[in-house]
Design a protein around this motif. Sequence first.
Motif, PDB file in Angstrom:
ATOM      1  N   GLU A  26       0.058  10.216  10.649  1.00  0.00           N
ATOM      2  CA  GLU A  26      -0.028  10.855  11.833  1.00  0.00           C
ATOM      3  C   GLU A  26      -0.350   9.875  12.759  1.00  0.00           C
ATOM      4  OE1 GLU A  26      -3.057  13.902  11.402  1.00  0.00           O
ATOM      5  OE2 GLU A  26      -1.458  15.223  10.206  1.00  0.00           O
ATOM      6  N   GLN A  27      -1.096   8.752  12.523  1.00  0.00           N
ATOM      7  CA  GLN A  27      -1.493   7.703  13.361  1.00  0.00           C
ATOM      8  C   GLN A  27      -0.194   6.893  13.721  1.00  0.00           C
ATOM      9  OE1 GLN A  27      -4.979   5.693  11.453  1.00  0.00           O
ATOM     10  NE2 GLN A  27      -6.272   6.829  12.790  1.00  0.00           N
ATOM     11  N   LEU A  28       0.608   6.606  12.759  1.00  0.00           N
ATOM     12  CA  LEU A  28       1.678   5.630  13.123  1.00  0.00           C
ATOM     13  C   LEU A  28       2.970   6.468  13.386  1.00  0.00           C
ATOM     14  CD1 LEU A  28       1.350   3.800   9.807  1.00  0.00           C
ATOM     15  CD2 LEU A  28       1.173   2.904  11.975  1.00  0.00           C
ATOM     16  N   ALA A  29       2.573   8.041  13.620  1.00  0.00           N
ATOM     17  CA  ALA A  29       3.652   8.714  14.428  1.00  0.00           C
ATOM     18  C   ALA A  29       5.185   8.527  13.549  1.00  0.00           C
ATOM     19  CB  ALA A  29       4.025   8.565  15.621  1.00  0.00           C
ATOM     20  N   LEU A  30       4.927   8.612  12.284  1.00  0.00           N
ATOM     21  CA  LEU A  30       6.213   8.436  11.565  1.00  0.00           C
ATOM     22  C   LEU A  30       6.986   9.836  11.507  1.00  0.00           C
ATOM     23  CD1 LEU A  30       4.715   6.477   8.495  1.00  0.00           C
ATOM     24  CD2 LEU A  30       5.984   5.541  10.295  1.00  0.00           C
ATOM     25  N   SER A  63      17.604  -5.432  -0.296  1.00  0.00           N
ATOM     26  CA  SER A  63      17.965  -6.772   0.352  1.00  0.00           C
ATOM     27  C   SER A  63      17.721  -6.747   1.721  1.00  0.00           C
ATOM     28  CB  SER A  63      19.626  -7.095  -0.036  1.00  0.00           C
ATOM     29  OG  SER A  63      19.925  -5.875   0.700  1.00  0.00           O
ATOM     30  N   VAL A  64      17.633  -5.418   2.213  1.00  0.00           N
ATOM     31  CA  VAL A  64      17.203  -5.366   3.642  1.00  0.00           C
ATOM     32  C   VAL A  64      15.472  -5.412   3.814  1.00  0.00           C
ATOM     33  CG1 VAL A  64      16.751  -3.606   5.408  1.00  0.00           C
ATOM     34  CG2 VAL A  64      18.901  -3.803   4.269  1.00  0.00           C
ATOM     35  N   LEU A  65      14.782  -4.860   2.848  1.00  0.00           N
ATOM     36  CA  LEU A  65      13.468  -5.172   2.783  1.00  0.00           C
ATOM     37  C   LEU A  65      13.102  -6.208   2.490  1.00  0.00           C
ATOM     38  CD1 LEU A  65      12.238  -2.027   0.870  1.00  0.00           C
ATOM     39  CD2 LEU A  65      12.153  -2.406   3.601  1.00  0.00           C
ATOM     40  N   GLU A  66      13.575  -7.040   1.527  1.00  0.00           N
ATOM     41  CA  GLU A  66      13.556  -8.391   1.231  1.00  0.00           C
ATOM     42  C   GLU A  66      13.735  -9.454   2.471  1.00  0.00           C
ATOM     43  OE1 GLU A  66      14.476 -11.506  -2.603  1.00  0.00           O
ATOM     44  OE2 GLU A  66      15.844  -9.814  -2.090  1.00  0.00           O
ATOM     45  N   ALA A  67      14.753  -9.115   3.260  1.00  0.00           N
ATOM     46  CA  ALA A  67      14.981 -10.005   4.307  1.00  0.00           C
ATOM     47  C   ALA A  67      13.636  -9.846   5.442  1.00  0.00           C
ATOM     48  CB  ALA A  67      16.129  -9.673   4.991  1.00  0.00           C
ATOM     49  N   GLU A  68      13.265  -8.511   5.684  1.00  0.00           N
ATOM     50  CA  GLU A  68      12.167  -8.415   6.427  1.00  0.00           C
ATOM     51  C   GLU A  68      10.826  -8.959   5.771  1.00  0.00           C
ATOM     52  OE1 GLU A  68      12.346  -7.017   9.316  1.00  0.00           O
ATOM     53  OE2 GLU A  68      14.363  -6.625   9.305  1.00  0.00           O
ATOM     54  N   LEU A  69      10.526  -9.013   4.534  1.00  0.00           N
ATOM     55  CA  LEU A  69       9.528  -9.476   4.181  1.00  0.00           C
ATOM     56  C   LEU A  69       9.546 -11.054   4.152  1.00  0.00           C
ATOM     57  CD1 LEU A  69       8.778  -7.431   1.017  1.00  0.00           C
ATOM     58  CD2 LEU A  69       7.564  -7.391   2.997  1.00  0.00           C
ATOM     59  N   ALA A  70      10.655 -11.658   3.959  1.00  0.00           N
ATOM     60  CA  ALA A  70      10.835 -13.108   4.004  1.00  0.00           C
ATOM     61  C   ALA A  70      10.471 -13.502   5.509  1.00  0.00           C
ATOM     62  CB  ALA A  70      12.410 -13.396   3.997  1.00  0.00           C
ATOM     63  N   THR A  71      10.482 -12.765   6.607  1.00  0.00           N
ATOM     64  CA  THR A  71      10.042 -13.208   8.075  1.00  0.00           C
ATOM     65  C   THR A  71       8.510 -13.608   7.863  1.00  0.00           C
ATOM     66  OG1 THR A  71       9.742 -10.988   8.650  1.00  0.00           O
ATOM     67  CG2 THR A  71      12.043 -11.746   8.949  1.00  0.00           C
ATOM     68  N   LEU A  72       7.829 -12.766   7.035  1.00  0.00           N
ATOM     69  CA  LEU A  72       6.324 -13.246   7.030  1.00  0.00           C
ATOM     70  C   LEU A  72       6.087 -14.623   6.264  1.00  0.00           C
ATOM     71  CD1 LEU A  72       5.269  -9.984   5.252  1.00  0.00           C
ATOM     72  CD2 LEU A  72       4.932 -10.511   7.696  1.00  0.00           C
ATOM     73  N   VAL A  84       0.966  -1.188   0.087  1.00  0.00           N
ATOM     74  CA  VAL A  84      -0.128  -0.034  -0.047  1.00  0.00           C
ATOM     75  C   VAL A  84       0.880   1.220  -0.034  1.00  0.00           C
ATOM     76  CG1 VAL A  84      -1.677   1.206   1.423  1.00  0.00           C
ATOM     77  CG2 VAL A  84      -1.751  -1.321   1.186  1.00  0.00           C
ATOM     78  N   TYR A  85       0.872   2.100  -0.951  1.00  0.00           N
ATOM     79  CA  TYR A  85       1.397   3.362  -1.007  1.00  0.00           C
ATOM     80  C   TYR A  85       0.644   4.526  -0.775  1.00  0.00           C
ATOM     81  CZ  TYR A  85       4.531   0.338  -3.733  1.00  0.00           C
ATOM     82  OH  TYR A  85       5.391  -0.377  -4.164  1.00  0.00           O
ATOM     83  N   LEU A  86       1.075   5.294   0.293  1.00  0.00           N
ATOM     84  CA  LEU A  86       0.194   6.527   0.716  1.00  0.00           C
ATOM     85  C   LEU A  86       1.148   7.764   0.547  1.00  0.00           C
ATOM     86  CD1 LEU A  86      -1.383   4.940   3.961  1.00  0.00           C
ATOM     87  CD2 LEU A  86      -2.331   5.279   1.459  1.00  0.00           C
ATOM     88  N   ASN A  87       0.505   8.933   0.292  1.00  0.00           N
ATOM     89  CA  ASN A  87       0.982  10.034   0.280  1.00  0.00           C
ATOM     90  C   ASN A  87       0.640  10.797   1.644  1.00  0.00           C
ATOM     91  OD1 ASN A  87       1.956  12.630  -0.241  1.00  0.00           O
ATOM     92  ND2 ASN A  87       0.990  12.881  -2.279  1.00  0.00           N
ATOM     93  N   ILE A 128       5.880  -2.540   7.950  1.00  0.00           N
ATOM     94  CA  ILE A 128       5.611  -3.835   7.433  1.00  0.00           C
ATOM     95  C   ILE A 128       4.654  -4.488   8.579  1.00  0.00           C
ATOM     96  CG2 ILE A 128       6.003  -6.174   6.883  1.00  0.00           C
ATOM     97  CD1 ILE A 128       8.779  -4.823   5.872  1.00  0.00           C
ATOM     98  N   PHE A 129       3.345  -4.843   8.393  1.00  0.00           N
ATOM     99  CA  PHE A 129       2.709  -5.569   9.263  1.00  0.00           C
ATOM    100  C   PHE A 129       2.318  -6.870   9.038  1.00  0.00           C
ATOM    101  CE2 PHE A 129       1.544  -0.863   9.171  1.00  0.00           C
ATOM    102  CZ  PHE A 129       1.374  -0.818  10.384  1.00  0.00           C
ATOM    103  N   ASP A 130       2.078  -7.809   9.827  1.00  0.00           N
ATOM    104  CA  ASP A 130       1.631  -9.006   9.450  1.00  0.00           C
ATOM    105  C   ASP A 130       0.020  -9.352   9.263  1.00  0.00           C
ATOM    106  OD1 ASP A 130       0.645  -9.259  11.983  1.00  0.00           O
ATOM    107  OD2 ASP A 130       1.918 -10.661  12.828  1.00  0.00           O
ATOM    108  N   ALA A 131      -0.121 -10.289   8.837  1.00  0.00           N
ATOM    109  CA  ALA A 131      -1.706 -10.467   8.522  1.00  0.00           C
ATOM    110  C   ALA A 131      -2.727 -10.016   9.740  1.00  0.00           C
ATOM    111  CB  ALA A 131      -2.007 -11.877   8.266  1.00  0.00           C
ATOM    112  N   GLU A 132      -2.179 -10.241  10.944  1.00  0.00           N
ATOM    113  CA  GLU A 132      -2.959  -9.727  12.007  1.00  0.00           C
ATOM    114  C   GLU A 132      -2.873  -8.392  12.417  1.00  0.00           C
ATOM    115  OE1 GLU A 132      -0.891 -12.770  12.260  1.00  0.00           O
ATOM    116  OE2 GLU A 132      -2.769 -13.795  11.458  1.00  0.00           O
ATOM    117  N   GLY A 133      -2.211  -7.623  11.787  1.00  0.00           N
ATOM    118  CA  GLY A 133      -2.147  -6.181  11.937  1.00  0.00           C
ATOM    119  C   GLY A 133      -1.096  -5.758  12.857  1.00  0.00           C
ATOM    120  N   ASN A 134      -0.065  -6.788  13.423  1.00  0.00           N
ATOM    121  CA  ASN A 134       1.031  -6.609  14.211  1.00  0.00           C
ATOM    122  C   ASN A 134       2.181  -5.790  13.392  1.00  0.00           C
ATOM    123  OD1 ASN A 134      -0.110  -7.933  16.593  1.00  0.00           O
ATOM    124  ND2 ASN A 134       0.242  -9.861  15.374  1.00  0.00           N
TER     125      ASN A 134
END
Length: 71
Positions: free
Chosen positions: A30-34, A60-69, A15-18, A42-48
């Motif tokens: 704002e809700q995520l306080a970025l 490569s960093v993002l790929e490693a994080e996505l692989a944890t899913l 999901v891409y947001l502006n 990155i969230f899992d299927a349960e929203g964590n």
Amino acid sequence: MNGLQEQYTGEIEFVYLNAADNAEGQSAFEQLALPGHPSIVIFDAEGNELYRGFGTFEESVLEAELATLHE
């Protein structure tokens, strides 16, 4: 991100947001306080929340994080 999105088609929703759209993107920012953008959360299927990063990213960093899913 496009390469990763193609790699995980049908498995992970991207999901891409502006943050400056005065709508959904800004609200999520704002809700995520970025603290800045670009930001990736990155969230899992349960929203964590599994990962949070800011600035430019190595694929490569993002790929490693996505692989944890898949574990």
